[in-house]
Motif scaffolding. Structure first.
Motif, PDB file in Angstrom:
ATOM      1  N   THR A   1      -4.016   0.529  10.032  1.00 37.86           N
ATOM      2  CA  THR A   1      -4.266  -0.695   9.445  1.00 37.86           C
ATOM      3  C   THR A   1      -2.878  -1.340   8.985  1.00 37.86           C
ATOM      4  OG1 THR A   1      -4.456   0.296   7.268  1.00 37.86           O
ATOM      5  CG2 THR A   1      -6.571   0.057   8.626  1.00 37.86           C
TER       6      THR A   1
ATOM      7  N   ASP B   1     -11.309  -5.362   3.255  1.00 42.57           N
ATOM      8  CA  ASP B   1      -9.873  -4.579   3.294  1.00 42.57           C
ATOM      9  C   ASP B   1      -9.114  -4.921   2.213  1.00 42.57           C
ATOM     10  OD1 ASP B   1     -11.291  -3.496   5.870  1.00 42.57           O
ATOM     11  OD2 ASP B   1     -10.087  -5.001   6.936  1.00 42.57           O
TER      12      ASP B   1
ATOM     13  N   GLY C   1      -4.744  -4.461   5.124  1.00 40.68           N
ATOM     14  CA  GLY C   1      -5.620  -3.228   5.259  1.00 40.68           C
ATOM     15  C   GLY C   1      -6.399  -3.571   6.472  1.00 40.68           C
TER      16      GLY C   1
ATOM     17  N   GLN D   1     -10.644   0.046   4.059  1.00 39.58           N
ATOM     18  CA  GLN D   1      -9.899  -0.685   4.868  1.00 39.58           C
ATOM     19  C   GLN D   1     -10.243  -0.307   6.221  1.00 39.58           C
ATOM     20  OE1 GLN D   1      -5.682   0.885   4.994  1.00 39.58           O
ATOM     21  NE2 GLN D   1      -6.547   2.595   3.534  1.00 39.58           N
TER      22      GLN D   1
ATOM     23  N   PRO E   1      -9.510  -8.579  -0.993  1.00 39.18           N
ATOM     24  CA  PRO E   1      -9.840  -6.825  -1.371  1.00 39.18           C
ATOM     25  C   PRO E   1     -10.828  -6.769  -2.526  1.00 39.18           C
ATOM     26  CG  PRO E   1      -7.335  -7.556  -1.356  1.00 39.18           C
ATOM     27  CD  PRO E   1      -8.066  -8.601  -1.141  1.00 39.18           C
TER      28      PRO E   1
END
Length: 338
Positions: free
Chosen positions: A210, A178, A215, A168, A2
């Motif tokens: 998602t 994501d 994600g 995402q 992330p």
């Protein structure tokens, strides 16, 4: 993995600059916080992956409980935890807007009011002209770079925020970015109007179903929220009574509308509250054009301090969602319409 350094910039708008439609253009905003620190917000107006035109939606009267979670106006940069109940954004789980309202715009074209830069100009220029307007940019921070002047506005140190878009459901090399509750956005509070304006951007290549942890796009799901037949979602949440008259436990209700020309079988469908407690809908068909009032219970609760309501199809995918603020829920017995 992330995004790193995810958070929100709270500042006032000082200037802006358009970069045209070459390379990977951005709409650049110069901002300054209450301590005199300068920042640049780099807002994408074109995608590096086809299709190149971005999706956008403007909520001109944005009412959502997250506005109460934002830091003080002009306070500068604040890190955010990527989780619900904070000012972190999630386009899929946060019920910030209706994905069906998303439209595309090219980055920059000759003429007025016909491209994404024009749209951003409409709101940012108003914020620049109004010193009382509070601007919030949510995304990923870059800098500060103590010895490197900002490449657009020249202030020192270079410092700012980017990734001010959905983060995402990516594909290709961007899949590593994501995550959930790490989407970006532009929010402007106009005190004179007692009103929030929100601008949300996404790429056409991104998926709208998602994984709740990573994600990443869920394989085999449609690109936009749909009903079980694969058609655009036709069952919608149109109203709710979240603060009924009388003492607890109250009879909270949610009203659904079948907007299609055919019945919808509600077997297996659920409503979910902000805490993800699910409430099964009564099995059986809902006639075309008909409404259904669903009564709360079984752990499903709509708090009076702001919350959200999500509609899930039989496979557990989100079809529609709404949110409401504490202010909307303050009056007992009031029906909130969405």
């Amino acid at each position: 993995m992330p995004l790193k350094n995810y958070g929100v910039l709270a500042a006032t708008a000082v200037d802006r600059r358009r970069e045209g439609a070459t390379d990977t253009p951005h709409y650049q905003i110069h901002l300054r916080d209450a301590h005199g620190t300068d920042y640049r917000a780099a807002v994408n107006v074109q995608s590096q992956q086809a299709p190149s035109d971005l999706l956008y939606v403007v909520v001109d009267d944005f009412r959502h409980p997250l506005t109460a979670q934002l830091p003080d106006a002009g306070s500068g940069w604040t890190d955010l935890d990527s989780k619900p109940g904070t000012a972190s954004l999630d386009f899929i789980r946060g019920n910030l807007f209706d994905p069906a309202a998303l439209r595309t715009l090219p980055p920059d074209l000759p003429g007025a009011d016909n491209d994404l830069a024009d749209l951003l100009d409409h709101y940012v220029q108003r914020a620049v002209a109004d010193p009382a307007a509070a601007v919030y940019l949510i995304g990923q921070r870059f800098g500060p770079e103590p010895t490197v002047p900002d490449k657009v506005f020249g202030f020192l140190p270079g410092n700012g925020v980017h990734d001010i878009h959905m983060n995402q459901g990516n594909s290709g090399r961007f899949r590593s970015d994501d995550g959930v509750f790490q989407d970006g956005g532009l929010l402007i509070h106009l005190p004179a109007d007692d009103r929030w304006v929100a601008v949300f951007l996404a790429f056409q290549s991104q998926a709208w179903h998602t994984d709740d942890v990573t994600g990443h796009a869920l394989p085999g799901t449609p690109p936009r929220p749909t009903d079980p037949t694969g058609q655009e979602a036709v069952l919608r949440i149109v109203a709710a009574v979240v603060n009924p008259v009388g003492p607890a436990p109250e009879d909270e209700t949610v009203t659904l509308l079948n907007t299609s020309a055919a019945p919808v079988d509600l077997t297996g469908w659920h409503l979910a509250d902000r805490a993800k407690h699910r409430l099964a809908l009564p099995a059986g068909p809902l006639a075309a054009g008909a409404t259904l009032v669903v009564h709360g219970g079984n752990g499903f609760q709509l708090g009076n301090h702001g919350g959200s309501i999500t509609l899930l199809d039989p496979s557990g995918l989100k079809v529609h969602g709404v949110a409401y603020t504490a202010r909307q829920a303050a009056a007992e017995g009031r029906t909130i319409t969405f």
